[in-house]
Design a protein around this motif. Structure first.
Motif, mmCIF file in Angstrom:
data_model
loop_
_atom_site.group_PDB
_atom_site.id
_atom_site.type_symbol
_atom_site.label_atom_id
_atom_site.label_comp_id
_atom_site.label_asym_id
_atom_site.label_seq_id
_atom_site.Cartn_x
_atom_site.Cartn_y
_atom_site.Cartn_z
ATOM 1 N N SER A 244 2.212 4.402 -5.507
ATOM 2 C CA SER A 244 1.350 4.292 -6.695
ATOM 3 C C SER A 244 0.199 3.479 -6.065
ATOM 4 O O SER A 244 0.616 2.610 -5.272
ATOM 5 C CB SER A 244 1.799 3.966 -7.832
ATOM 6 O OG SER A 244 2.143 2.671 -7.838
ATOM 7 N N PRO A 245 -0.927 3.613 -6.750
ATOM 8 C CA PRO A 245 -1.753 2.341 -6.252
ATOM 9 C C PRO A 245 -1.424 0.997 -6.435
ATOM 10 O O PRO A 245 -1.582 0.096 -5.671
ATOM 11 C CB PRO A 245 -3.162 2.914 -7.092
ATOM 12 C CG PRO A 245 -2.870 4.164 -7.444
ATOM 13 C CD PRO A 245 -1.519 4.471 -7.600
ATOM 14 N N ARG A 246 -1.030 0.786 -7.578
ATOM 15 C CA ARG A 246 -0.379 -0.668 -7.794
ATOM 16 C C ARG A 246 0.822 -0.962 -6.949
ATOM 17 O O ARG A 246 0.582 -2.119 -6.533
ATOM 18 C CB ARG A 246 -0.065 -0.738 -9.210
ATOM 19 C CG ARG A 246 0.288 -2.145 -9.473
ATOM 20 C CD ARG A 246 0.720 -2.378 -11.179
ATOM 21 N NE ARG A 246 -0.321 -2.237 -12.044
ATOM 22 C CZ ARG A 246 -1.278 -3.088 -12.396
ATOM 23 N NH1 ARG A 246 -1.248 -4.317 -11.931
ATOM 24 N NH2 ARG A 246 -2.202 -2.579 -13.139
ATOM 25 N N GLN A 247 1.784 -0.110 -6.620
ATOM 26 C CA GLN A 247 2.603 -0.321 -5.491
ATOM 27 C C GLN A 247 1.820 -0.589 -4.134
ATOM 28 O O GLN A 247 2.387 -1.531 -3.434
ATOM 29 C CB GLN A 247 3.375 0.816 -5.451
ATOM 30 C CG GLN A 247 4.520 1.098 -6.096
ATOM 31 C CD GLN A 247 5.503 2.135 -5.988
ATOM 32 O OE1 GLN A 247 5.010 3.409 -5.844
ATOM 33 N NE2 GLN A 247 6.567 2.113 -5.455
ATOM 34 N N PHE A 248 0.842 0.058 -3.611
ATOM 35 C CA PHE A 248 0.184 -0.068 -2.597
ATOM 36 C C PHE A 248 -0.382 -1.473 -2.573
ATOM 37 O O PHE A 248 -0.477 -2.174 -1.355
ATOM 38 C CB PHE A 248 -0.733 0.959 -2.401
ATOM 39 C CG PHE A 248 -1.149 1.115 -0.753
ATOM 40 C CD1 PHE A 248 -0.311 1.439 0.212
ATOM 41 C CD2 PHE A 248 -2.537 0.733 -0.540
ATOM 42 C CE1 PHE A 248 -0.747 1.553 1.536
ATOM 43 C CE2 PHE A 248 -3.044 0.919 0.706
ATOM 44 C CZ PHE A 248 -2.189 1.081 1.720
ATOM 45 N N GLU A 249 -0.621 -1.946 -3.474
ATOM 46 C CA GLU A 249 -1.476 -3.262 -3.693
ATOM 47 C C GLU A 249 -0.632 -4.535 -3.599
ATOM 48 O O GLU A 249 -0.949 -5.567 -3.158
ATOM 49 C CB GLU A 249 -2.146 -3.361 -5.020
ATOM 50 C CG GLU A 249 -3.412 -2.324 -5.149
ATOM 51 C CD GLU A 249 -4.152 -2.503 -6.534
ATOM 52 O OE1 GLU A 249 -3.501 -3.128 -7.277
ATOM 53 O OE2 GLU A 249 -5.034 -1.644 -6.859
ATOM 54 N N GLN A 250 0.487 -4.099 -3.672
ATOM 55 C CA GLN A 250 1.734 -5.435 -3.573
ATOM 56 C C GLN A 250 1.883 -5.905 -2.294
ATOM 57 O O GLN A 250 1.999 -5.216 -1.430
ATOM 58 C CB GLN A 250 3.071 -4.959 -4.089
ATOM 59 C CG GLN A 250 2.947 -4.452 -5.689
ATOM 60 C CD GLN A 250 2.425 -5.399 -6.502
ATOM 61 O OE1 GLN A 250 2.804 -6.651 -6.834
ATOM 62 N NE2 GLN A 250 1.137 -5.047 -7.313
ATOM 63 N N GLU A 251 1.790 -7.290 -2.174
ATOM 64 C CA GLU A 251 1.997 -7.950 -0.955
ATOM 65 C C GLU A 251 3.235 -7.578 -0.377
ATOM 66 O O GLU A 251 3.470 -7.758 1.057
ATOM 67 C CB GLU A 251 1.759 -9.503 -0.885
ATOM 68 C CG GLU A 251 0.733 -9.918 -1.358
ATOM 69 C CD GLU A 251 -0.510 -9.598 -0.313
ATOM 70 O OE1 GLU A 251 -0.304 -9.448 0.748
ATOM 71 O OE2 GLU A 251 -1.749 -9.471 -0.761
ATOM 72 N N GLY A 278 -8.064 6.953 -3.399
ATOM 73 C CA GLY A 278 -8.310 5.972 -4.455
ATOM 74 C C GLY A 278 -7.714 4.733 -4.114
ATOM 75 O O GLY A 278 -8.044 3.737 -4.520
ATOM 76 N N MET A 279 -6.619 4.656 -3.383
ATOM 77 C CA MET A 279 -5.662 3.563 -3.096
ATOM 78 C C MET A 279 -6.094 2.706 -1.965
ATOM 79 O O MET A 279 -5.897 1.533 -1.699
ATOM 80 C CB MET A 279 -4.230 4.012 -2.821
ATOM 81 C CG MET A 279 -3.578 4.470 -4.007
ATOM 82 S SD MET A 279 -2.184 5.603 -3.508
ATOM 83 C CE MET A 279 -1.313 4.559 -2.671
#
Length: 674
Positions: A244-251, A278-279
């Motif tokens: 998911s986008p939020r997963q991909f943003e995690q450090e 979009g990610m």
């Protein structure tokens, strides 16, 4: 013109649900059907944007959004129709003409796998000047959270109550018909609503950050299941899991994936992580993250390829392995020429870049056959299997493996098509190699008594001011001056008549080249001539410079009273100055090409030979004196200085000799001159 509303039971249920969720909501919300017909809006929507004209219920985004933001808003609307909810910040135009900075989110809603409508949500972007942050976590997050607010609490309980399930949908190699992998798809078994599709709760999970624990749980479950299948003898399957986008943003996303693999024992090569464009708006960070994931050994695929405005960017910079063609193109590929051409283009482009291609949404045999005909690698869709629990997939494994054989093109025919495509690919690679070579490779054949070029590739073509496309199909006279064309055509004719290894040098546009021609025979008859050429411009320039230097020295020598000569390594005179004829009374043609040994005094001959040999051995300038016979029989004394000239291999190539008459000084000396 007033468009007709689609009054189906599914649409009626969609409108009813929308009213229940948003009718009393404090921020603008509206809902439209798949054709863009406005089905309703809450009071906040009408208060901000006004009510549509009575003669039309059509929803017009350009009436809501400032012109500068219309393109981005339209893209998000199209993505929603393709199944992706993504917010966009835009300046909204109120009914009074004023602008309000808002975040707009379009949320697709499905029933029985079909899109029935789209929710629209607008959330004001309120900045807290003291903290420099949005009043909410982010405008996009607020909008998505509002869409799923009624679901968040139930979703958080769903994790604890074990209501979440991972279903699996296989994708098959459509050449062999075998299952080569599966995609892990999340489902929510709600006690009252039944199975809830991801599009109905993922936006809320993403906005509320519940997607982080849910996403990690899905990843671990899928990896563990794939390892279990392999242990049971199902073979080496790849499991695809969406990030998911939020997963991909995690450090810690790389660490999270690494831990899941280590804890489940699944080899990284059997895990494929799916991303969407979009990610990856932060390109540099995305590239760094993807490279770290690749270093783990996992595969990366791009989901829903083709629906994003920047999708081609993935192919250029991102370390990806697979493209998944969006189902919106596959659905009508046998009826819509545009969809068919898009799929063909994606497949050809991906194969040229050595990427794997999976087509999603394959539901009909004609979809399968179309994809086989165009050499798609893999396919996924209801034609083979719906997303099912792990146990059901294994139970139907053999049946699924037989679908391609029973409904698609037979394996032998697909192998033949693949071989033809591989031959075409080999030809394309050869053409690319030929075009990148520094010289030229060309071919010609005789048509109607003229030599017509059938191939002409290489960088030298462009340096001459031409292009392969310009030359192929033309004769020499169609692109060269007549005198140059006539001269080269003579060599072409010799090769066509069967002469082997015809070589020539020519100058085109200031570019000198050395060309070699060779006839190609079939049945003993010349059917084509192949040639190659290399650039010798620099060599020609060096030769011209040497000739100019030589001419200058010759001019000096011809006007000098000194005896200047150039000898080869054997002592033969290659050049003698005119002063030799005056000094010795012998014509120059009797000297050039010969040695001076016959003219040297017998008493001095051994001395002169030793002098020359020592100079050649030492490779250093030397001086000596000896007598030469004049044409009338007199003996004349000569003092000579010889300088060896070394070649590239360090050996003496020639000797420059400069001598002068010392007879007057030697007269009266001890040596007998008679």
């Amino acid at each position: 013109m007033v468009q007709e509303r689609a009054e189906t039971p599914q649409v009626k249920q969609f409108v009813q649900s929308a009213k229940m969720m948003f009718e009393h909501h404090s921020e603008p919300a509206w809902w439209v059907d798949v054709n863009g017909i406005l089905l309703g809006g809450n009071e906040a929507f009408h208060a901000l944007f006004g009510r549509p004209p009575k003669e039309s219920n059509e929803f017009h985004l350009n009436r809501m959004v400032a012109k500068r933001d219309l393109l981005r808003g339209t893209r998000c609307m199209l993505k929603a129709k393709a199944g992706r909810a993504q917010p966009v910040e835009a300046a909204c135009i109120g009914k009074d003409g004023g602008e309000t900075a808002m975040s707009i989110t379009f949320v697709p809603v499905y029933a029985d796998r079909a899109l029935v409508g789209i929710y629209g949500l607008a959330t004001p972007l309120v900045r807290d000047s003291a903290a420099g942050m949005d009043a909410a976590e982010s405008a996009a997050g607020r909008a998505a959270a509002l869409a799923g607010a009624p679901l968040v609490e139930a979703l958080s309980r769903a994790i604890d109550l074990d209501q979440l399930r991972v279903y699996y949908q296989p994708h098959l190699d459509i050449r062999t018909g075998r299952i080569v992998g599966t995609e892990a798809l999340l489902r929510w078994h709600h006690p009252e609503r039944g199975i809830v599709a991801p599009c109905d709760f993922i936006p809320a999970a993403e906005a509320s950050k519940l997607i982080l624990p849910i996403g990690e749980w899905v990843l671990r479950t899928a990896c563990a299941q794939n390892k279990a299948w392999q242990d049971q003898g199902a073979g080496p399957l790849t499991i695809a899991v969406n990030l998911s986008p939020r997963q991909f943003e995690q450090e810690n996303v790389v660490d999270m994936v690494g831990r899941a693999l280590a804890d489940t024992g699944l080899e990284p090569r059997y895990l494929e992580l799916e991303i969407t464009e979009g990610m990856t708006m932060d390109v540099e960070r995305s590239i760094a993250t993807l490279k770290e994931l690749k270093r783990l050994g996992v595969k990366i695929s791009v989901d829903d390829f083709g629906i994003g405005y920047s999708s081609l960017y993935y192919l250029k910079r991102f370390p990806i392995d697979t493209l998944k063609i969006d189902q919106s193109f596959v659905r009508d590929c046998t009826e819509d020429d545009n969809d068919a051409m898009i799929i063909k283009t994606i497949i050809a482009m991906a194969h040229h870049l050595n990427l794997n291609v999976i087509a999603e949404g394959v539901e009909k045999p004609e979809h399968l056959i179309f994809l086989q005909q165009n050499l798609c690698d893999e396919a996924q869709g209801y034609l083979f299997s719906r997303p099912v629990p792990a146990e059901a997939l294994m139970q139907n494994f053999q049946h699924i493996n037989g679908v391609v054989a029973s409904l698609g093109i037979k394996a032998g025919l697909t192998d033949q098509m693949l071989m033809r495509e591989q031959a075409r690919a080999t030809r394309r690679n050869l053409e690319t190699t030929l075009r990148k070579q520094q010289g030229v490779t060309m071919k010609f054949k005789k048509e109607k008594e003229q030599f017509v070029h059938t191939l002409c590739e290489g960088e030298l073509v462009f340096r001459m001011g031409f292009s392969p496309e310009f030359i192929v199909g033309k004769t020499l006279r169609e692109f060269l001056p007549p005198d140059v064309a006539d001269r080269i055509e003579g060599y072409y004719r010799r090769a066509w008549l069967g002469e082997e290894h015809v070589s020539y040098e020519a100058d085109i546009g200031g570019i000198w080249f050395l060309s070699s021609l060779r006839p190609m025979r079939r049945g003993g008859k010349v059917v084509e001539v192949i040639g190659s050429a290399i650039d010798i411009t620099e060599r020609k320039r060096a030769e011209d410079a040497l000739r100019q230097v030589y001419a200058s020295y010759r001019l000096i020598a011809e006007n000098s009273t000194d005896l200047i000569s150039v000898l080869d390594a054997a002592g033969r005179m290659q050049f003698v100055s005119p002063s030799h004829a005056l000094f010795l009374g012998i014509s120059l043609d009797k000297l050039e090409g010969n040695t001076l040994s016959d003219l040297i005094h017998p008493e001095d001959r051994q001395h002169a030979i030793a002098f020359f040999d020592d100079m050649m051995k030492q490779k250093k300038p030397s001086h000596g004196e000896f007598r030469l016979r004049h044409g009338d029989g007199r003996w004349l004394w000569v003092e000579t200085g010889c300088t060896p000239v070394l070649g590239g291999d360090g050996q003496v190539e020639r000797v420059i000799s400069v001598g002068r008459d010392i007879t007057p000084r030697k007269q009266g000396g001890s040596r007998d001159e008679s």
